[in-house]
Design an enzyme around this catalytic site. Structure first.
Site, PDB file in Angstrom:
ATOM      1  CG  HIS A   1      -0.131   0.117   2.534  1.00 25.08           C
ATOM      2  ND1 HIS A   1       0.581  -0.948   3.052  1.00 25.08           N
ATOM      3  CD2 HIS A   1       0.070   1.150   3.401  1.00 25.08           C
ATOM      4  CE1 HIS A   1       1.172  -0.589   4.174  1.00 25.08           C
ATOM      5  NE2 HIS A   1       0.884   0.690   4.404  1.00 25.08           N
TER       6      HIS A   1
ATOM      7  CG  ASP B   1       1.803   5.103   4.725  1.00 24.56           C
ATOM      8  OD1 ASP B   1       1.136   4.050   4.752  1.00 24.56           O
ATOM      9  OD2 ASP B   1       2.937   5.209   5.222  1.00 24.56           O
TER      10      ASP B   1
ATOM     11  NE  ARG C   1       9.613  -4.731  10.889  1.00 28.24           N
ATOM     12  CZ  ARG C   1       9.016  -3.586  10.570  1.00 28.24           C
ATOM     13  NH1 ARG C   1       7.713  -3.474  10.723  1.00 28.24           N
ATOM     14  NH2 ARG C   1       9.719  -2.570  10.106  1.00 28.24           N
TER      15      ARG C   1
ATOM     16  CG  HIS D   1       5.210   0.986   2.748  1.00 28.38           C
ATOM     17  ND1 HIS D   1       4.615   2.101   2.186  1.00 28.38           N
ATOM     18  CD2 HIS D   1       4.694   0.898   4.006  1.00 28.38           C
ATOM     19  CE1 HIS D   1       3.798   2.667   3.057  1.00 28.38           C
ATOM     20  NE2 HIS D   1       3.813   1.953   4.166  1.00 28.38           N
TER      21      HIS D   1
END
Length: 336
Positions: free
Chosen positions: A205, A207, A272, A262
């Site tokens: 996607h 941002d 993570r 990304h």
């Protein structure tokens, strides 16, 4: 000022969709690294925003203790029993969520907390997060957001200076508006032993906001898409911040800056945690290319929309859809 033709700009700002990969993407060995104490930082930030839409910040001035404190508090939350976490969900869109990303069927190997920083948007789900946790969690979030907001101001002012804009607060003043629509997100990706090629922590996607300021622990997983459509992995660095150019800033620069696609892939053995400050404008702010960045010969590539209009329409689409195309006056046929 160099004037680009409409066709040449379109080729730059609208790369072909990112290609799926059957192999582990290579590491991005030449990630732009910006030292904020460097007198050339403004020039380097502009170049990175044009070439990648992405860069790493060092010497950013934010205390590592402050960063690690919030990381510890967040990890404590995600370690709570599931029924405790569920009290802060399901998201509306703010609050606690797990696996489901948005209302349109996007799934990920992820748990998250999404908090609104806009005083006009009050979410009971968000408030319940802190009711379920010690006051130290709230304090850590507030201090961290304050620091990353200040960092965002500085980055946006360097961008304006690097672009030769006379008023260096042209971008940053949009965030200083007390009604700016900024949000804060904590993403937790549990270890996943049985990873297949289709499993993602967070799907590809861009941002939609102006910029995103991201910090993660020392676990890999973040990947960005290059202009040629290939994916590359970003080496983890838990002491630095990473900045993504968002759709809004791409529009405001008339395509000079690139909104980077990304995604995140889970790790087989380590969890993570990422913490992202999304810098957005007020809902009534009109988003359009800045006249000061265009000469009389350069055409605007984008329609004018308010942030509310863009956000409302963009969030009706799947993550992977090219939402920046909603702004384009003449979208190419391959955009979905």
């Amino acid at each position: 000022m160099v004037v680009l033709s409409r066709s040449s700009i379109s080729q730059f700002i609208l790369p072909k969709p990112c290609m799926p990969t059957n192999n582990t993407p290579s590491l991005l060995s030449e990630i732009p690294e910006i030292d904020l104490s460097d007198p050339q930082a403004k020039t380097l930030i502009v170049k990175a925003s044009q070439d990648f839409g992405f860069f790493k910040l060092i010497n950013h001035g934010i205390s590592l203790d402050l960063i690690l404190d919030l990381e510890a508090q967040a990890m404590n939350f995600f370690a709570l029993p599931q029924d405790h976490k569920n009290r802060a969900g399901p998201p509306d869109p703010f609050g606690y969520g797990s696996k489901h990303i948005g209302p349109h069927g996007d799934l990920g190997w992820i748990e998250y907390l999404l908090l609104s920083l806009n005083p006009e948007v009050v979410s009971p789900k968000s408030l319940s997060i802190f009711q379920e946790n010690p006051e130290t969690f709230r304090s850590a979030v507030v201090e961290y957001i304050s620091a990353t907001k200040k960092l965002s101001f500085g980055v946006l002012e360097l961008m304006a200076e690097g672009l030769g804009i006379e008023e260096k607060n042209t971008f940053s003043k949009l965030l200083r508006n007390e009604r700016s629509d900024c949000v804060f997100r904590l993403n937790y990706y549990p270890p996943c032993e049985d990873i297949d090629e289709k499993l993602l922590g967070f799907g590809e996607h861009t941002d939609p906001q102006m910029i995103s300021v991201l910090r993660s622990n020392n676990t890999s997983g973040l990947q960005i898409c290059l202009k040629d459509g290939s994916w590359v992995s970003v080496p983890p660095d838990n002491t630095s911040f990473f900045v993504n150019v968002g759709d809004t800033l791409q529009v405001m620069t008339n395509g000079r800056f690139k909104s980077v696609r990304h995604r995140v892939v889970p790790d087989t053995s380590k969890s993570r945690l990422s913490m992202i400050y999304f810098a957005g404008t007020a809902f009534n702010e009109k988003i359009k290319p800045l006249p000061c960045l265009m000469t009389n010969q350069e055409q605007s590539l984008y329609k004018e929309l308010t942030w509310f209009e863009f956000k409302k329409t963009a969030f009706k689409h799947r993550l992977s859809h090219n939402r920046i195309s909603l702004f384009l006056k003449s979208p190419p046929s391959y955009i979905s």
